[in-house]
Design an enzyme around this catalytic site. Structure first.
Site, PDB file in Angstrom:
ATOM      1  N   ARG A 195      37.336  44.390  44.620  1.00 62.75           N
ATOM      2  CA  ARG A 195      38.309  43.333  44.907  1.00 62.75           C
ATOM      3  C   ARG A 195      38.078  42.638  46.244  1.00 62.75           C
ATOM      4  NH1 ARG A 195      43.466  46.777  42.687  1.00 62.75           N
ATOM      5  NH2 ARG A 195      42.998  46.458  40.479  1.00 62.75           N
ATOM      6  N   LEU A 205      50.551  39.370  39.946  1.00 66.39           N
ATOM      7  CA  LEU A 205      49.242  39.919  39.634  1.00 66.39           C
ATOM      8  C   LEU A 205      48.752  39.539  38.236  1.00 66.39           C
ATOM      9  CD1 LEU A 205      47.134  41.931  40.731  1.00 66.39           C
ATOM     10  CD2 LEU A 205      48.331  43.684  39.461  1.00 66.39           C
ATOM     11  N   GLU A 223      42.902  42.960  36.773  1.00 63.76           N
ATOM     12  CA  GLU A 223      41.448  42.964  36.720  1.00 63.76           C
ATOM     13  C   GLU A 223      40.977  43.200  35.290  1.00 63.76           C
ATOM     14  OE1 GLU A 223      40.187  44.858  40.358  1.00 63.76           O
ATOM     15  OE2 GLU A 223      38.657  45.882  39.202  1.00 63.76           O
ATOM     16  N   HIS A 267      44.226  41.284  46.306  1.00 60.87           N
ATOM     17  CA  HIS A 267      43.735  41.245  44.923  1.00 60.87           C
ATOM     18  C   HIS A 267      43.290  39.817  44.637  1.00 60.87           C
ATOM     19  CE1 HIS A 267      43.559  41.526  40.596  1.00 60.87           C
ATOM     20  NE2 HIS A 267      43.795  42.827  40.657  1.00 60.87           N
ATOM     21  N   ARG A 281      40.194  49.877  47.962  1.00 62.65           N
ATOM     22  CA  ARG A 281      40.439  50.683  46.775  1.00 62.65           C
ATOM     23  C   ARG A 281      39.847  50.005  45.542  1.00 62.65           C
ATOM     24  NH1 ARG A 281      44.003  50.389  42.730  1.00 62.65           N
ATOM     25  NH2 ARG A 281      45.422  48.884  43.664  1.00 62.65           N
ATOM     26  N   PHE A 313      36.350  47.868  34.550  1.00 65.06           N
ATOM     27  CA  PHE A 313      37.169  47.511  35.689  1.00 65.06           C
ATOM     28  C   PHE A 313      36.265  47.296  36.895  1.00 65.06           C
ATOM     29  CE2 PHE A 313      41.665  47.614  37.047  1.00 65.06           C
ATOM     30  CZ  PHE A 313      42.233  47.286  35.845  1.00 65.06           C
TER      31      PHE A 313
END
Lengths: 114, 100, 574, 240
Positions: C281, C247, C250, C237, C389, C115
């Site tokens: 991101r 979305l 990822e 994102h 984040r 990730f």
């Protein structure tokens, strides 16, 4: 607007209706056959059986029984594990079987013998 | 756990009926000689065949009606009454025929 | 109607449900949600939940800690981050025991995948750290927690929308909510109240957030004098479905997907040579926007391609079935054959209601707590995410800090008596509703909302500058006026969603104002906050949290130092 | 932009005694969702149009309605996939209507709870995760994707007739836990579904499969439960 009628529910309606008709017939059939020596008498029943209307009724009965039977086999197969992708093809197959059985049955009942 | 065996018997009865009906129809209606394939008029008229065939037919038919009643009748009391009625008729038919 | 509970939880996403599961061990719990519990937007989380289990390759919580600090551009409070990363493994095991159907390795252990921003050996190379359940991780966890809560006799109040949090001086007494179905106002008295109402991505036009993600409780809390922390940091994102914002996880890049520009280049090689498409991101979003601005979008247009055609079809089917379905349904594209058009989409709010590591809400920058008020999840800012984040840390945040808040509330309720919400608080809420219903204005809520969202998107999204932000703030004040001029057609009380949308819009505009003001005052670029006029990070002046307060003079700011324990700020390169 | 007509069945409990039809003419893109149409109507034409919605991409399960006679998610039905002409929208059948397209979904959730939808395993948990092979997980993979939108139940003729029938989604929920290799409550769960208003009311009609927005093969999952029930009963006989 009613809910869209899918193959599966069409088959189910046929199964329900034919089932009820057959149960009704079964009860009457058993009742009359039991009372065959009663007031109606065997002769009158035998005479009745030659009535074309009764012959026609028998043909309908055959069609209903064929529908219930063949679709019943389809349901048993599906519940026994036949994959979902076969549910429609199986119905078409059953429908074909119903047509064939009905035609041969009608020919045999209304006309001569096979 | 409820209803497993009754449900299973409905399927079994159905299968018995298919073969039974096939014999019944072929021998009684389609075959002039009273014999067709493996079925014979004698087999079809044995008491054992008759009993199994009859029991299956009555079970299959009345269990089917019973199921429909479960689905469509909302009132508990009415449902019980209808089910009792269905049971009585089927029992009556079965005993009347088996007694003979 | 009046209710009395030991604990009241507003919101039934992962944070709220996890807290409920904990608080119910100590007393009665009510969970309010304006949807149904299973409809929470936590369920839309796709890719994974991070924990250094080391099931697929060596990993350590310390590396996770470092990655999170660096991913957050060193703004995160390191005490909180350490708690989160150290607790991650226990958390995942606990979730697994609750029944979460994680995807598995051939040996039957929880499978993990790569990730963005998660590395081994302090940034050496990507590591498999995200535990996942195909690409429905949030959904899987949400259902497990909800079902356990139902089992634990938590009282759910579905379709109850919170309208006010009631305060008595420095103590929270509970909340007022409307039963959406009947329109009746219910007063929920509670010894402890947890705000777990989720994000507010709907301030932007293009967002991956649900229509219900309107940040109601942040707006309410802000009105009540509770500050909002770090509101300038809003994550975009990088891979939202073009035009829709839906979305694309990822995890798609974690499984080998890559971003391609109009010239067919894998452009992330230029921006993050070590971990390329698995950079954090904020960096990728900026990279995409830069490519597009410099004319290297696909066909010169405003999107790039996410190419997962190179990923094994079997892996696509097993691990990314949901996004494959999205692409087929919404774009008519089979991602195994064609690249997916993507554009950054507003995704996650790093900022929110300031709390300590046990979910206690801070009243000011000194850390003074509001008695009986707690917050957890996206609406809170423990500051575990700092300025940006990392992917798969949000689910972790909700469960770790949701549980801690639940435990803290369980303890707190033993120390206080019953609260009693006064009649006038209820009357005030009713008056507000009457005002909206009786308004004879000429504005339509839908139009105001659409214009507001577009404005926020144009002036305050991936890149920001003083000129745009100043105009934005000026224009927003007119929106506050227009808000009062909205009239509605539905005057009824049952399921009056038109009324509730106006109330939600009010919160959105208030939050938009805080975001814009916060963004204007932070004169540096850090994490998700990229100022074109101040492109460098400025640790000397800005290594601190922003606390926005509502005053009569408008939004005012105070600051709180960042807790730095283990990792000193360094250059953020990948 | 094309003109579309949305014919919507409306009901306001505070004004109407029975549902009425209303037609809305709106401009929509070819690629718009039916839900976009609802939102356009609410924002620009009639703010009182009431419907549920949240995620708008088929994961929350809020916006299930009947579209052209078929239960489905408004956010997952794209205009170009709907036959041209009027689009007829109704609330989900089989549930009481609260207002316009909003139905009372509470009984539906209640029936799901009948299936004891939570993992039960009282064995002392291991320090780390309980192992589960990918093959074991494969068995429940489809069943865990259910979003409880209610499309299946609302299109099931058995569910229409029998108000007490658990319905497809509750049975699927039972399946999800019965087949989970970590669960230890087979007996209780079987008791909760093998009953007159449970498993046996499924007649393999396949409507649930036709409408499920997550494309779950619900009927075959239920058929597996039927076979498992029979197997368990028969093996019980032979064991004594």
């Amino acid at each position: 607007m009613r809910h869209k009628l899918y193959t599966g529910s069409f088959a189910w309606i046929i199964q329900r209706v034919s089932g009820v008709l057959l149960a009704l017939f079964l009860t009457l059939h058993l009742y009359f056959m039991k009372n065959i020596n009663g007031p109606l008498g065997y002769q009158s029943i035998a005479g009745m059986m030659k009535n074309p209307l009764i012959k026609f009724g028998e043909t309908i009965l055959l069609m209903v029984a064929a529908a219930h039977t063949l679709n019943g086999i389809r349901i048993v197969l599906l519940e026994a594990g036949a994959p979902t992708r076969f549910q429609k093809p199986l119905f078409y197959l059953a429908a074909l079987g119903i047509v064939v059985l009905s035609i041969t049955g009608a020919y045999s009942l209304l006309g001569g013998r096979i | 756990m409820k209803g497993i065996l009754t449900w299973l018997f409905q399927r079994i009865a159905g299968v018995i009926l298919i073969s039974g009906l096939a014999a019944h129809f072929t021998v009684m209606h389609f075959s002039g000689s009273g014999r067709l394939g493996g079925f014979s008029a004698e087999l079809v008229s044995t008491p054992c065949f008759n009993a199994v065939f009859l029991a299956s037919a009555i079970y299959h038919g009345f269990y089917g009606l019973w199921g429909i009643a479960v689905e469509y009748i909302q009132s508990k009391n009415l449902l019980k009454t209808v089910q009792a009625l269905l049971f009585s008729i089927s029992a009556l038919l079965l005993t009347a025929w088996l007694a003979a | 109607m009046t209710h009395y509970f030991d604990t009241l939880i507003i919101g039934s996403g992962l944070a709220g449900l996890r807290a409920a599961g904990e608080a119910v061990k100590k007393g009665s719990v009510a969970v309010l949600t304006k949807l149904y519990p299973t409809r929470s937007h936590s369920g839309a989380a796709q890719g994974g939940i991070g924990a250094a289990l080391g099931n697929e390759e060596p990993d350590s919580p310390e590396w996770h800690f470092y990655d999170t600090v660096k991913g957050g551009d060193f703004l995160g409070d390191q005490d909180a981050i350490e708690v989160m990363c150290e607790d991650a493994i226990r958390t995942i095991v606990e979730l697994e025991h609750l029944g979460v159907p994680f995807s598995r390795t051939p040996e039957g252990k929880i499978a993990q995948r790569r990730f963005g921003g998660h590395t081994r050996d302090f940034g050496a190379a990507p590591v498999r750290r995200a535990c996942y359940s195909a690409d429905r991780t949030g959904h899987a966890i949400l259902y497990a927690l909800y079902e356990q809560c139902g089992h634990e006799r938590v009282d759910f109040f579905p379709e109850f929308q919170a309208l006010d949090i009631v305060m008595d001086g420095n103590r929270c007494l509970g909340a007022l909510a409307v039963n959406i179905r009947t329109g009746e106002i219910h007063a929920f008295n509670a010894k402890a109240t947890l705000v777990a109402s989720g994000g507010y991505g709907r301030v932007f036009k293009t967002t991956s957030n649900a229509i219900a993600s309107t940040g109601d409780c942040l707006g309410i809390a802000f009105n009540k004098g509770v500050p909002l922390e770090d509101m300038e940091f809003f994550q975009f994102h990088p891979t939202g479905l073009y035009g829709l914002g839906i979305l694309i996880t990822e995890g798609a890049r974690g499984e080998g997907g890559m971003l391609i520009n109009g010239k067919g280049e894998r452009f992330m090689e230029r921006y993050a040579p070590t971990i390329k498409d698995l950079a954090p991101r904020d960096m990728i979003s900026r990279a995409i926007m830069t490519e597009i601005r410099e004319g290297r979008g696909i066909g010169g247009r405003d999107y790039v391609h996410l190419d997962i055609t190179g990923v094994d079809k079997k892996i696509l089917n097993e691990r990314l079935p949901e996004i494959s379905a999205f692409c087929k349904i919404y774009m008519g594209i089979d991602p195994s054959e064609k690249p997916i058009p993507v554009l950054p989409t507003a995704h996650y709010a790093m900022g929110g209601i300031p709390t300590d590591i046990d979910g206690r809400v801070s009243r000011d920058e000194t850390g003074e707590v509001v008695k009986g008020l707690y917050a957890a999840g996206e609406c809170a800012c423990v500051s575990a995410h700092g300025a940006n984040r990392l992917g798969c840390n949000s689910l972790l945040d909700t469960v770790v800090f949701g549980r801690r808040a639940g435990m803290a509330m369980g303890e707190f309720i033993g120390s206080v008596g019953k609260s009693e919400i006064k009649r006038d608080a209820v009357d005030a809420v009713k008056e507000n509703i009457e005002a909206v219903i009786n308004s004879k204005g000429k504005e339509k809520a839908g139009e105001v909302r659409a214009e507001f969202q577009k404005l926020m998107m144009d002036k305050c999204s991936v890149f920001r500058n003083e000129k745009d932000l100043t105009t934005l703030i000026q224009e927003l004040s007119s929106f506050k006026e227009r808000l009062k001029d909205i009239s509605i057609k539905d005057k009824g009380s049952a399921f009056n969603t038109e009324l509730l949308e106006v109330i939600e819009l009010g919160h959105l505009i208030a939050l938009g104002e805080v975001i814009a003001a916060s963004a204007l005052q932070r004169k540096e670029s850090r994490g998700a906050h990229a100022r074109e006029d101040y492109p460098k990070r400025d640790d000397e002046n800005w290594l601190k949290h922003t606390f926005a307060f509502k005053t009569d003079r408008g939004v005012e700011f105070k600051y709180k130092p960042v807790v730095v324990t283990r990792f000193k700020p360094e250059d953020r390169k990948y | 932009m094309e003109q579309y007509i949305l014919k919507i069945k409306r009901f306001d409990p505070e004004k109407d005694r029975k549902p009425r039809w209303e037609k809305f003419r709106i401009e929509m893109e070819f690629t718009d969702r039916v839900l976009d149409g609802f939102i356009k109507i609410k924002d620009a034409i009639d703010g009182s149009l009431t419907f549920r919605r949240s995620c708008a991409h088929g994961i929350c399960g809020s916006c299930a309605v009947k579209i052209n006679g078929k239960s489905g998610l408004a956010c997952q039905t794209i205009i170009k996939d709907v036959p041209p002409g009027e689009i007829v929208i109704e609330p989900l059948p089989a549930f009481p209507v609260i207002k316009d397209l909003v139905v009372d979904i509470e009984p539906f959730f209640g029936k799901n709870r009948e299936a004891m939808p939570y993992l039960i395993n009282n064995e002392p948990p291991p320090e780390l995760e309980r192992l589960q092979s990918p093959e074991e997980q494969e068995k429940i993979l489809q069943s865990i994707t259910c979003i409880m939108c209610g499309c299946c139940a609302s299109s099931c003729p058995s569910y229409w007739a029998d108000k007490e029938y658990m319905g497809p989604s509750a049975l699927l929920k039972a399946y999800r836990f019965i087949m989970d290799s970590r669960d230890r409550a087979l007996e209780e769960r079987m008791n909760s579904i093998a009953k007159p208003h449970g498993l046996w009311r499924c007649h393999s009609i396949y409507n649930c499969v036709e409408v499920c927005p997550k494309e779950i093969d619900i009927t075959s999952h239920i058929a597996k439960l039927k076979r498992l029930a029979v197997k368990k009963k028969l093996s019980g006989f032979f064991k004594g």
